[in-house]
Write a protein that holds these residues in place. Structure first.
Motif, short mmCIF file in Angstrom:
data_model
loop_
_atom_site.label_atom_id
_atom_site.label_comp_id
_atom_site.label_asym_id
_atom_site.label_seq_id
_atom_site.Cartn_x
_atom_site.Cartn_y
_atom_site.Cartn_z
N GLU A 1 0.81 -1.22 0.00
CA GLU A 1 0.00 0.00 0.00
C GLU A 1 0.84 1.27 0.00
O GLU A 1 0.42 2.31 -0.49
N LEU A 2 2.05 1.18 0.56
CA LEU A 2 2.91 2.37 0.64
C LEU A 2 3.59 2.69 -0.69
O LEU A 2 4.16 3.76 -0.86
N ARG A 3 3.50 1.76 -1.65
CA ARG A 3 4.11 2.00 -2.96
C ARG A 3 3.47 3.19 -3.68
O ARG A 3 4.14 3.89 -4.45
N ASP B 1 5.91 9.94 1.80
CA ASP B 1 5.69 10.58 3.09
C ASP B 1 6.66 10.03 4.12
O ASP B 1 7.24 8.95 3.94
N ARG B 2 6.83 10.75 5.24
CA ARG B 2 7.79 10.34 6.26
C ARG B 2 7.38 9.03 6.94
O ARG B 2 8.21 8.28 7.44
N ALA C 1 11.66 3.44 1.31
CA ALA C 1 13.02 3.41 0.73
C ALA C 1 13.29 2.04 0.13
O ALA C 1 13.84 1.93 -0.98
N ALA C 2 12.93 0.99 0.85
CA ALA C 2 13.13 -0.37 0.34
C ALA C 2 12.27 -0.62 -0.91
O ALA C 2 12.71 -1.26 -1.87
N LEU C 3 11.03 -0.11 -0.90
CA LEU C 3 10.16 -0.27 -2.07
C LEU C 3 10.75 0.43 -3.29
O LEU C 3 10.65 -0.07 -4.42
N PHE C 4 11.38 1.59 -3.08
CA PHE C 4 12.04 2.28 -4.18
C PHE C 4 13.18 1.42 -4.73
O PHE C 4 13.31 1.25 -5.95
N LEU C 5 14.00 0.88 -3.85
CA LEU C 5 15.12 0.05 -4.30
C LEU C 5 14.65 -1.19 -5.05
O LEU C 5 15.28 -1.62 -6.02
N ARG C 6 13.54 -1.76 -4.61
CA ARG C 6 13.02 -2.97 -5.25
C ARG C 6 12.74 -2.74 -6.74
O ARG C 6 12.82 -3.68 -7.55
N GLU C 7 12.43 -1.50 -7.09
CA GLU C 7 12.13 -1.18 -8.49
C GLU C 7 13.30 -1.48 -9.43
O GLU C 7 13.13 -1.63 -10.63
N PHE C 8 14.51 -1.57 -8.87
CA PHE C 8 15.71 -1.65 -9.70
C PHE C 8 16.37 -3.02 -9.69
O PHE C 8 17.44 -3.20 -10.28
N VAL C 9 15.76 -4.01 -9.01
CA VAL C 9 16.37 -5.34 -8.95
C VAL C 9 15.67 -6.34 -9.87
O VAL C 9 16.15 -7.47 -10.04
N GLY C 10 14.54 -5.94 -10.47
CA GLY C 10 13.81 -6.86 -11.33
C GLY C 10 13.33 -8.06 -10.55
O GLY C 10 12.83 -7.94 -9.43
N ASP C 11 13.52 -9.25 -11.12
CA ASP C 11 13.05 -10.48 -10.47
C ASP C 11 14.18 -11.25 -9.80
O ASP C 11 14.03 -12.41 -9.43
N VAL C 12 15.33 -10.61 -9.62
CA VAL C 12 16.46 -11.28 -8.96
C VAL C 12 16.16 -11.40 -7.46
O VAL C 12 15.70 -10.43 -6.84
N PRO C 13 16.43 -12.55 -6.84
CA PRO C 13 16.30 -12.65 -5.38
C PRO C 13 17.16 -11.58 -4.71
O PRO C 13 18.35 -11.44 -5.03
#
Length: 494
Positions: A417-419, A434-435, A442-454
């Motif tokens: 939901e925070l995405r 939001d804060r 922050a983790a959700l943002f990073l997840r955008e750049f790893v694709g489907d890699v574990p």
């Protein structure tokens, strides 16, 4: 110089050292065991001190006795082991506490007795001696220089000293020294460690340990389209760097793992400048990168049958006429565009390009670690790292590795939901929301750049630096996370 650790099999009360350290299980009394021997050698003052201090061997209890020449060790330090099962975690902690105590009493030599029957005990004790003896004194002069150096450590075991035990102690010393590399880097001032200098350290570590190291400078980063790293560093006189370290075992490896580290050698906050109080600690915003360099040195020593890559994004975030601004939009190595909201949330931008770079290596696993968010410290406190994963099985592996390493880590959720908070009206994505739930977004943002890699993201913002020594960790840079990552790697070789 680091402490030199050796191995011996002898009566601990007959070893000629300044301090001997012995673990005592809960329920200890002066009528048996080492306490009875101390009473016989030193007299009833031992009984009185034990009674006064209520020492029974409970976990975290300690008591020490000066022998005044009645025994070969100058001091005997007893540390409570508690009533639970003793593992290599307790052995490492026992040795670290003993070495720190020895430093405090200006000892030159220390010996630690390894409890019998504990798997990996010799290696762990050697690691603990190196970590507990650590001090950062490079910039002291004159009277501030230490007058005495703890230079000799001994791991004492029962039974015969064999090759396997000697090799374990030697490996433990190498792993401990590798972690001290991370501590040194975090403790160094930012005028000495900047992106180019951090890259030089990685190159030097590579040469020492037979690792392949590639450094991408400003021109190479620009050519590759790593616009997020470049954006963060464009307000500084010090250009960014990307460092790629590779350990390749002989033969066919059992997997390919990539560890990514955030290397902000100084973070002023950029145009969204931080308040002055505490800004000096932002020299430690490269703790993730320091961990990766240390980990690669430790991996080279441990020689696991797995291919390991270390990727570091190094930049300096400064306010300048050329600095990036809130409202700017940049492309990325991944291809998507990112709207800048807060220039003090720079670490995730550097990591985004590094994660896309790591993904292109086609690994079986990506682990990033970063001093990323104050929100994680608010959630978990200053001694615990938070971690996130896009695979539950992988999260369990990291949880098990952290427990086996004795480092505190706690899984946090990737709440979908925070995405929505990262949606931008002007670009593909915003880099902050939001804060509330800041470590999660922050983790959700990073997840955008790893694709489907574990993938696992470890937020080490709390324990990367310590304001006082505790456990196996020193004041200042700690190297928290390196032991966990090494355990994780070793788990892939089985």
């Amino acid at each position: 110089m680091p402490i030199k650790v050796n191995l011996a099999s002898s009566d601990p009360l007959s070893v000629a050292v300044d301090v001997v350290v012995i673990g005592v299980p809960e329920g200890a009394s002066t009528g048996e065991g080492v306490l009875a021997r101390l009473v016989a050698a030193l007299g009833e003052s031992v009984t009185h001190q034990v009674k006064r201090d209520d020492f029974t061997g409970k976990r975290d209890q300690s008591i020490d006795f000066a022998t005044h020449g009645a025994l070969k060790p100058g001091r005997v330090l007893l540390i409570g082991l508690g009533s639970g099962k003793v593992t290599d975690v307790e052995c490492r902690l026992l040795a670290a506490k003993g070495a720190r105590f020895a430093n405090g009493v200006r000892a030159e030599s220390v010996a630690v007795v390894v409890p019998p029957g504990v798997e990996r005990a010799e290696r762990a004790a050697a690691e603990g001696l190196v970590l507990g003896a650590y001090r950062f004194t490079r910039y002291f002069t004159g009277d501030r220089l230490p007058k005495v150096e703890l230079s000799r450590g001994t791991v004492i075991i029962e039974g015969k000293v064999g090759k396997a035990a000697r090799d374990a102690v030697a490996l433990g010393q190498q792993v401990g020294e590798a972690i001290c590399v991370a501590r040194d880097l975090v403790n160094e001032p930012p005028n000495e460690v900047y992106p180019e200098a951090l890259a030089r350290v990685a190159v030097d570590v590579g040469k020492q340990h037979g690792l392949k190291v590639t450094v991408l400078d400003k021109a190479a980063l620009t050519k590759r389209g790593m616009k997020l790293i470049m954006a963060v560093g464009q307000g500084s006189a010090r250009d960014p760097r990307l460092v790629h370290m590779v350990y390749a075992p002989p033969g066919k490896p059992k997997g390919k793992l990539v560890f990514v580290g955030k290397g902000l050698t100084f973070d002023s906050g950029g145009l969204c400048i931080k308040p002055a109080p505490g800004m000096e600690e932002m020299k430690g915003d490269m703790g993730g990168a320091a961990n990766v360099i240390a980990l690669m040195a430790a991996v080279a020593a441990a020689k696991p049958n797995v291919e390991v890559h270390g990727v570091i994004g190094a930049a300096e975030n400064m306010p300048d006429g050329a600095a990036y601004r809130p409202g700017d939009i940049f492309g990325s190595l991944d291809g998507r565009t990112v709207e800048i909201i807060n220039t003090d949330a720079e670490g995730r931008l550097v990591l985004a390009d590094c994660l896309a770079y790591a993904r292109a290596l086609k690994p079986d696993l990506i682990v990033d670690n970063a001093t990323l968010t104050g929100a994680c410290v608010v959630a978990l406190g200053p001694t615990v790292s938070g971690f996130f994963s896009n695979r539950e099985e992988l999260a369990e592996r990291l949880r098990s590795a952290a427990k086996a390493a004795g480092e505190s880590m706690w899984q946090l959720p990737l709440i979908e939901e925070l995405r929505d908070g990262l949606k931008s009206d002007w670009a593909d994505i915003k880099h902050t929301a939001d804060r509330w739930g800041g470590a999660i977004t922050a983790a959700l943002f990073l997840r955008e750049f790893v694709g489907d890699v574990p993938w696992v993201h470890v937020d080490i913002a709390g324990p990367s630096m310590a304001n006082k020594p505790y456990g196996i960790f020193s004041k200042g840079g700690t190297g928290h996370g390196v032991l966990t990552f090494l355990r994780l790697i070793e788990g892939f070789t089985g």
